[in-house]
Design an enzyme around this catalytic site. Sequence first.
Site, PDB file in Angstrom:
ATOM      1  CE  LYS A 110      -1.314   2.290   3.306  1.00  0.00           C
ATOM      2  NZ  LYS A 110      -1.019   3.649   3.903  1.00  0.00           N
ATOM      3  CG  HIS A 122       6.233 -16.388   1.117  1.00  0.00           C
ATOM      4  ND1 HIS A 122       6.679 -17.538   0.520  1.00  0.00           N
ATOM      5  CD2 HIS A 122       7.236 -15.979   1.913  1.00  0.00           C
ATOM      6  CE1 HIS A 122       7.899 -17.815   0.941  1.00  0.00           C
ATOM      7  NE2 HIS A 122       8.252 -16.889   1.798  1.00  0.00           N
ATOM      8  CE1 TYR A 125      -0.404  -2.927   4.521  1.00  0.00           C
ATOM      9  CE2 TYR A 125       0.888  -2.242   6.427  1.00  0.00           C
ATOM     10  CZ  TYR A 125      -0.019  -1.948   5.424  1.00  0.00           C
ATOM     11  OH  TYR A 125      -0.536  -0.679   5.307  1.00  0.00           O
ATOM     12  CE1 TYR A 146      -3.369   5.672  12.183  1.00  0.00           C
ATOM     13  CE2 TYR A 146      -4.347   3.592  12.901  1.00  0.00           C
ATOM     14  CZ  TYR A 146      -4.424   4.962  12.762  1.00  0.00           C
ATOM     15  OH  TYR A 146      -5.537   5.628  13.207  1.00  0.00           O
ATOM     16  CB  SER A 164      11.222 -14.981   7.992  1.00  0.00           C
ATOM     17  OG  SER A 164      11.532 -15.436   6.705  1.00  0.00           O
TER      18      SER A 164
END
Length: 218
Positions: A110, A122, A125, A146, A164
């Site tokens: 995003k 995979h 975010y 956020y 990871s």
Amino acid sequence: MSEFYNLDEIDKSSLISLNIVISTSVKIGKGVKVGSNVILSGDSEIADNVEIGNNSHIENSKIMTGVKIKSSYIEDSVIYENSTIGPFAHIRAKSEVGRNCRVGNFVEIKNSILGDNSKCAHLSYVGDASIGENCNIGCGVVFCNYNGEKKSRTIVGDNVFIGSNANIIAPIEIHNQAYIAAGSTINKDIGENQFAIARNRQENKENFTNPYIKNKIK
């Protein structure tokens, strides 16, 4: 495997039977192949030799030459040449995926930039981040953008490796050639060629008996 239909050759009257929806505002190049249940909408532009697999939705986005998309949703974004998206990726508004990138299954991006030759394979975010070239974003990485009040941005240089299950807490800058150990929560800038590790030391307790599985193992 997806069965592709070449839009140069397909009879447009058969699109409905294949559940393929293409808005009249969409621009499509040559050699574009699509699967069934595909929606191309808004002011989208699909360049030459693009493959769009089953159950994909592209809205108000530019998809450049040679891109392959598998069962993914792309909105208000740009995907540059020869990158692969999906399956089950979500590229959200104001994002750019560079050339020869891989965005894998269950990745959400995003308002971010992913530089050329970078990979996010995979379960990650990436929100409000600028990521350089030749970077690797490991499985389960979260860009924590956020704080409950405002969104903050993360800057990542070139040739950065993020292991990871790392948490990257914005605002933060990670410089070229940095390496982040798996399982780390990062809240301070990382300099060029630095190795960052931020996790508690493992301790193994002797003679431990778990009361919740007592008498269940025979």
